[in-house]
Scaffold this active site. Structure first.
Site, PDB file in Angstrom:
ATOM      1  N   GLY A  66       0.755  -1.247   0.000  1.00  0.00           N
ATOM      2  CA  GLY A  66       0.000   0.000   0.000  1.00  0.00           C
ATOM      3  C   GLY A  66       0.785   1.295   0.000  1.00  0.00           C
ATOM      4  CB  CYS A 105      11.571  -2.230  -7.327  1.00  0.00           C
ATOM      5  SG  CYS A 105      11.079  -3.860  -6.805  1.00  0.00           S
ATOM      6  CG  ASP A 147      -1.717  -7.344  -4.216  1.00  0.00           C
ATOM      7  OD1 ASP A 147      -0.879  -6.475  -4.546  1.00  0.00           O
ATOM      8  OD2 ASP A 147      -1.416  -8.552  -4.087  1.00  0.00           O
TER       9      ASP A 147
HETATM   10  C1  LIG Z   1       5.930  -4.645  -6.254  1.00  0.00           C
HETATM   11  S1  LIG Z   1       4.629  -5.327  -5.332  1.00  0.00           S
HETATM   12  C2  LIG Z   1       3.515  -3.984  -5.174  1.00  0.00           C
HETATM   13  C3  LIG Z   1       3.935  -2.960  -4.160  1.00  0.00           C
HETATM   14  C4  LIG Z   1       2.869  -1.902  -3.948  1.00  0.00           C
HETATM   15  N1  LIG Z   1       2.508  -1.256  -5.186  1.00  0.00           N
HETATM   16  C5  LIG Z   1       3.304  -0.840  -2.947  1.00  0.00           C
HETATM   17  O1  LIG Z   1       3.717   0.243  -3.361  1.00  0.00           O
HETATM   18  O2  LIG Z   1       3.219  -1.108  -1.739  1.00  0.00           O
HETATM   19  C6  LIG Z   1       3.802  -6.342  -6.469  1.00  0.00           C
HETATM   20  C7  LIG Z   1       2.464  -6.848  -6.013  1.00  0.00           C
HETATM   21  O3  LIG Z   1       1.894  -7.556  -7.109  1.00  0.00           O
HETATM   22  C8  LIG Z   1       1.008  -8.509  -6.568  1.00  0.00           C
HETATM   23  N2  LIG Z   1       0.671  -9.454  -7.634  1.00  0.00           N
HETATM   24  C9  LIG Z   1       1.333 -10.567  -8.031  1.00  0.00           C
HETATM   25  N3  LIG Z   1       0.667 -11.149  -9.044  1.00  0.00           N
HETATM   26  C10 LIG Z   1      -0.419 -10.387  -9.307  1.00  0.00           C
HETATM   27  C11 LIG Z   1      -1.507 -10.470 -10.214  1.00  0.00           C
HETATM   28  N4  LIG Z   1      -1.596 -11.466 -11.087  1.00  0.00           N
HETATM   29  N5  LIG Z   1      -2.449  -9.514 -10.175  1.00  0.00           N
HETATM   30  C12 LIG Z   1      -2.380  -8.487  -9.291  1.00  0.00           C
HETATM   31  N6  LIG Z   1      -1.381  -8.369  -8.395  1.00  0.00           N
HETATM   32  C13 LIG Z   1      -0.415  -9.295  -8.407  1.00  0.00           C
HETATM   33  C14 LIG Z   1       1.788  -9.068  -5.403  1.00  0.00           C
HETATM   34  O4  LIG Z   1       0.921  -9.692  -4.479  1.00  0.00           O
HETATM   35  C15 LIG Z   1       2.455  -7.819  -4.851  1.00  0.00           C
HETATM   36  O5  LIG Z   1       1.688  -7.287  -3.802  1.00  0.00           O
END
Ligand SMILES: C[S@@+](CC[C@H](N)C(=O)[O-])C[C@H]1O[C@@H](n2cnc3c(N)ncnc32)[C@H](O)[C@@H]1O
Length: 472
Positions: free
Chosen positions: A119, A237, A139
């Protein structure tokens, strides 16, 4: 790179090619200093700046985010203060604060954060939208939804509705719907701290493509669900070319003239480098130079990539079943108005202060939302807005998130405790008080309301998301 038994030569040569150095040195990759982002839904840059100055915290402003502060020395620590507990600021990486700025969401817009947990960026988007409009925070990980919801409540984000949904579905579920979409994609994390990878055998060249199928599906879904004229920001990232320029290039080949790359609305800065237009003998779309790469050296910031895309035309989409819409209620709706009357009487909140929000009632709870949420797509919806009250038979419990958000407007049922008692309360989450009143109250210290507190038979309790050793 330092000589180590675990030296990862494959990654060293990948970085060498990327950055044009014969050999990487691990000292080049220094860890990023901690960074705060001030949440103006709850506080102001001036208030938190003065607080840090009073407490002897050394910091410098984030050069690209006027609401960010890079912490150089923190004797407190800030993470144990009431300001942190009440959501006045969040810890968020220096470069992690940039994708939401690249998206540039505006109050009143309809925005999707497709992979929002835990988040950081979605709470930043809620703030940039001034807590107005419709923010869909979604998510696919159930485990990560809890911290996402806790962070949105702490931020006071009334404009956000949380969805438990895989990103691939949005394109067919709500085609041409959003003004803006952020896809902060799951990735190999190759920008985070390269030394972790350089010293480990875990990284292999195969990892470069481990996420690209999913990333492509997510980006295409984002382009379908955004409206014509709308904006998609794709960020990772990771500094790998495969997850970034190469992936965007491939998607652009499939989408043709329907999508174009736009410049990122950030000022020029030495941290920000243009995207690559070729790599390893492959040429990419020339507009990829408008994308932005943040290398993890020589400056101590996490490596990041972001690109801003504009949709020029619709895609052929086979829509999935019609999405059922749930109606929210106005303050005067008979399902809601009696409850608001009781809240107003019990906590001394003028009814006028509650009239402009929308409300959503379940059997046990009433939620409060920004006025633009006239209806909510039901599919996979987990939490609408901020919980206002829990309905416990004849009793109403005003929730902590709502108490914090309405703290200026609460005039009754306040229990003020001294510093010693509040410290005790935060240590354990509960204390004995001589007070024999029963019910739910707003807890104040030094005249400032900080959360809700229950009081039963002299036993008082607050909700703490985790062990909290309060410092003042
Ligand atoms: C880089 S992290 C996101 C970090 C978040 N945007 C933040 O700023 O706190 C990537 C996210 O993608 C989610 N994720 C993985 N596969 C996904 C999918 N098929 N659809 C949506 N979200 C997905 C993961 O659960 C994870 O929370």
């Amino acid at each position: 790179m330092k000589s180590s038994q675990h030296e990862n030569t494959a990654l060293n040569s990948y970085f060498s090619e990327l950055y044009g150095h014969a050999r990487m040195q691990s000292e080049w990759f220094a860890p990023e200093p901690p960074c705060l982002r001030i949440n103006t839904i709850k506080s102001s840059v001036q208030e938190i700046t003065e607080f840090m100055q009073q407490k002897g915290i050394e910091f410098k402003p984030h050069p690209l985010n006027s609401r960010g502060a890079i912490i150089l020395h923190d004797p407190l620590p800030m993470s144990h203060t009431l300001a942190f507990y009440t959501g006045s600021f969040f810890y968020q990486g220096i470069s992690s604060q940039l994708p939401a700025l690249a998206l540039n969401p505006q109050p009143g817009e309809t925005v999707l954060d497709m992979s929002a947990a835990p988040g950081s960026k979605t709470t930043q988007i809620a703030d940039l939208m001034q807590n107005q409009g419709q923010l869909f925070s979604a998510d696919s990980s159930f485990k990560r939804l809890q911290p996402l919801m806790t962070n949105l409540d702490r931020a006071g984000a009334m404009n956000s509705v949380v969805y438990f949904m895989i990103g691939q579905r949005w394109g067919r579920l709500l085609p041409d719907f959003f003004d803006k979409v952020l896809i902060d994609a799951p990735c190999s994390n190759l920008g985070k701290n390269p030394n972790l990878f350089l010293d480990s055998e875990k990284w292999t060249p195969a990892r470069l493509n481990g996420h690209t199928n999913l990333q492509e599906l997510l980006l295409i879904s984002a382009l379908k669900t955004v409206r014509v004229g709308g904006t998609v920001v794709y960020s990772t990232c990771s500094v790998s070319v495969e997850e970034n320029e190469h992936l965007v290039h491939q998607v652009l080949q499939k989408t043709g003239d329907r999508v174009k790359i736009e410049s990122i609305p950030l000022p020029l800065h030495e941290w920000l480098k243009p995207g690559l237009t070729s790599h390893g003998g492959r040429a990419f779309h020339p507009d990829l130079e408008k994308a932005c790469r943040i290398p993890p050296f020589p400056h101590p910031v996490e490596g990041f990539f972001m690109v801003r895309l504009k949709k020029l035309d619709s895609f052929p989409v086979r829509p999935s079943d019609t999405v059922k819409m749930m109606q929210t209620r106005s303050a005067t709706h008979p399902e809601i108005s009696d409850y608001l009357e009781r809240i107003s009487q019990r906590w001394g909140i003028a009814l006028d202060k509650l009239k402009d929000f929308r409300y959503y009632k379940t059997k046990k709870r009433i939620y409060m939302l920004a006025k633009e949420w006239q209806e909510i797509p039901e599919h996979k919806m987990i939490k609408p807005g901020i919980p206002l009250v829990e309905i416990k038979g004849r009793t109403l419990k005003l929730m902590g998130a709502a108490v914090q958000l309405l703290s200026q407007d609460i005039n009754k049922s306040i229990i003020e405790l001294d510093e010693k008692k509040v410290m005790q309360l935060f240590r354990t989450g509960n204390i004995h008080l001589k007070d024999q009143r029963n019910g739910y109250f707003a807890l104040a210290i030094d005249g400032k309301i900080i959360t809700s507190m229950s009081l039963f038979k002299g036993y008082s309790k607050i909700h703490l998301p985790h062990y909290f050793h309060l410092v003042r």
